[in-house]
Design an enzyme around this catalytic site. Structure first.
Site, PDB file in Angstrom:
ATOM      1  N   ASN A  61       0.839  -1.189   0.000  1.00  0.00           N
ATOM      2  CA  ASN A  61       0.000   0.000   0.000  1.00  0.00           C
ATOM      3  C   ASN A  61       0.876   1.241   0.000  1.00  0.00           C
ATOM      4  O   ASN A  61       1.850   1.318   0.754  1.00  0.00           O
ATOM      5  CB  ASN A  61      -0.923   0.029   1.227  1.00  0.00           C
ATOM      6  CG  ASN A  61      -1.822   1.261   1.253  1.00  0.00           C
ATOM      7  OD1 ASN A  61      -1.400   2.357   1.587  1.00  0.00           O
ATOM      8  ND2 ASN A  61      -3.086   1.052   0.916  1.00  0.00           N
ATOM      9  N   ALA A  80      -4.730   0.198  -3.009  1.00  0.00           N
ATOM     10  CA  ALA A  80      -5.214   1.494  -2.528  1.00  0.00           C
ATOM     11  C   ALA A  80      -6.431   1.246  -1.653  1.00  0.00           C
ATOM     12  O   ALA A  80      -7.323   0.468  -2.034  1.00  0.00           O
ATOM     13  CB  ALA A  80      -5.569   2.411  -3.693  1.00  0.00           C
ATOM     14  N   GLU A  81      -6.485   1.903  -0.489  1.00  0.00           N
ATOM     15  CA  GLU A  81      -7.529   1.551   0.484  1.00  0.00           C
ATOM     16  C   GLU A  81      -8.940   1.889   0.025  1.00  0.00           C
ATOM     17  O   GLU A  81      -9.919   1.422   0.628  1.00  0.00           O
ATOM     18  CB  GLU A  81      -7.248   2.167   1.858  1.00  0.00           C
ATOM     19  CG  GLU A  81      -7.089   3.656   1.899  1.00  0.00           C
ATOM     20  CD  GLU A  81      -5.634   4.077   1.847  1.00  0.00           C
ATOM     21  OE1 GLU A  81      -5.284   5.017   2.576  1.00  0.00           O
ATOM     22  OE2 GLU A  81      -4.846   3.492   1.061  1.00  0.00           O
ATOM     23  N   ASN A  82      -9.091   2.690  -1.042  1.00  0.00           N
ATOM     24  CA  ASN A  82     -10.433   2.938  -1.563  1.00  0.00           C
ATOM     25  C   ASN A  82     -10.953   1.774  -2.402  1.00  0.00           C
ATOM     26  O   ASN A  82     -12.072   1.842  -2.913  1.00  0.00           O
ATOM     27  CB  ASN A  82     -10.475   4.240  -2.372  1.00  0.00           C
ATOM     28  CG  ASN A  82      -9.513   4.242  -3.544  1.00  0.00           C
ATOM     29  OD1 ASN A  82      -8.404   3.740  -3.442  1.00  0.00           O
ATOM     30  ND2 ASN A  82      -9.929   4.828  -4.661  1.00  0.00           N
ATOM     31  N   SER A 107     -11.359  -4.071   1.245  1.00  0.00           N
ATOM     32  CA  SER A 107     -10.048  -3.430   1.187  1.00  0.00           C
ATOM     33  C   SER A 107      -9.451  -3.288   2.585  1.00  0.00           C
ATOM     34  O   SER A 107      -8.269  -3.588   2.803  1.00  0.00           O
ATOM     35  CB  SER A 107     -10.169  -2.059   0.519  1.00  0.00           C
ATOM     36  OG  SER A 107      -8.929  -1.399   0.503  1.00  0.00           O
TER      37      SER A 107
END
Length: 220
Positions: A32, A55-57, A97
């Site tokens: 990440n 990506a955390e989205n 996620s």
């Protein structure tokens, strides 16, 4: 004398910092990249090297930044920057996620920071207790959920104050989580009581690096 030394120093640019960090990422890692300088790392991993950027989205398989004429307006990372998707990449639900993050499935997270202490504490979300930042956000989950945490940041702040410190001056994101720091002057490993220098930018001497750092440095 110090001015002569400073004139010889050739700090790494942000792209050079990202390239230096990309060199150390191992084949097959699930990674990440935090907002800011870390996002540049995706631009410097060779196409033939398998690194899966998350990506955390909810984007898995993030590629390098797109050329301006090839921007896909709906494809962004958590920092709302335009990205590309590598072959085999996919989109997942936000909850999935964060399950990847909190479940310990990330081999590495790379974050920006305001301060990092010699014992690996990281402060990267607010400059004071009265800051307008609404919450610590995903950085807290990433800092404790990833197997390794690296930081990319400038060695000193805009006022010339060291960012590698004995005690962080700002509200903490996580305690004792940072393993390695990449700055525009050096690459350093966290050793709980000090930083161990493993690489320095061109022209940087031990004396110059010590003068720019609050915490103890060791060069062995």
């Amino acid at each position: 004398m110090m001015s002569t030394i400073a004139a010889q120093v050739q700090p790494w640019t942000r792209d050079q910092m990202a390239r230096r960090a990309a060199r150390d990422i191992q084949e097959g890692w699930f990674v990440n990249l935090g907002i800011g300088i870390p996002t540049l790392i995706a631009n410097h991993v060779p196409a033939g090297k398998e690194v899966i950027f998350h990506a955390e989205n909810g984007v898995v398989g993030v590629g390098p930044a797109p050329d301006p004429e090839r921007i896909e307006p709906w494809l962004i990372n958590a920092g709302k920057q335009y990205v590309t998707l590598r072959p085999g990449g996919c989109f997942v639900h936000h909850a999935d996620s964060f399950s990847m993050i909190r479940g310990g499935h990330l081999d590495l997270c790379v974050l920006g920071a305001y301060d990092v202490s010699a014992r690996g504490d990281i402060a990267n979300w607010a400059l004071s207790r009265d800051d307008t930042a609404p919450a610590v956000g995903g950085a807290m989950d990433l800092a404790v959920g990833a197997k390794r945490l690296w930081v990319l940041m400038e060695h000193v702040n805009k006022q010339g104050q060291p960012r590698l410190v004995n005690e962080c001056r700002y509200p903490l994101t996580a305690f004792g989580s940072v393993d390695r720091v990449y700055t525009n002057l050096a690459v350093l490993d966290v050793r709980q009581t000090h930083f161990r220098v493993i690489d320095m930018a061109p022209g940087v001497t031990q004396d110059h690096l010590i003068s720019q750092t609050e915490a103890e440095l060791r060069f062995d």
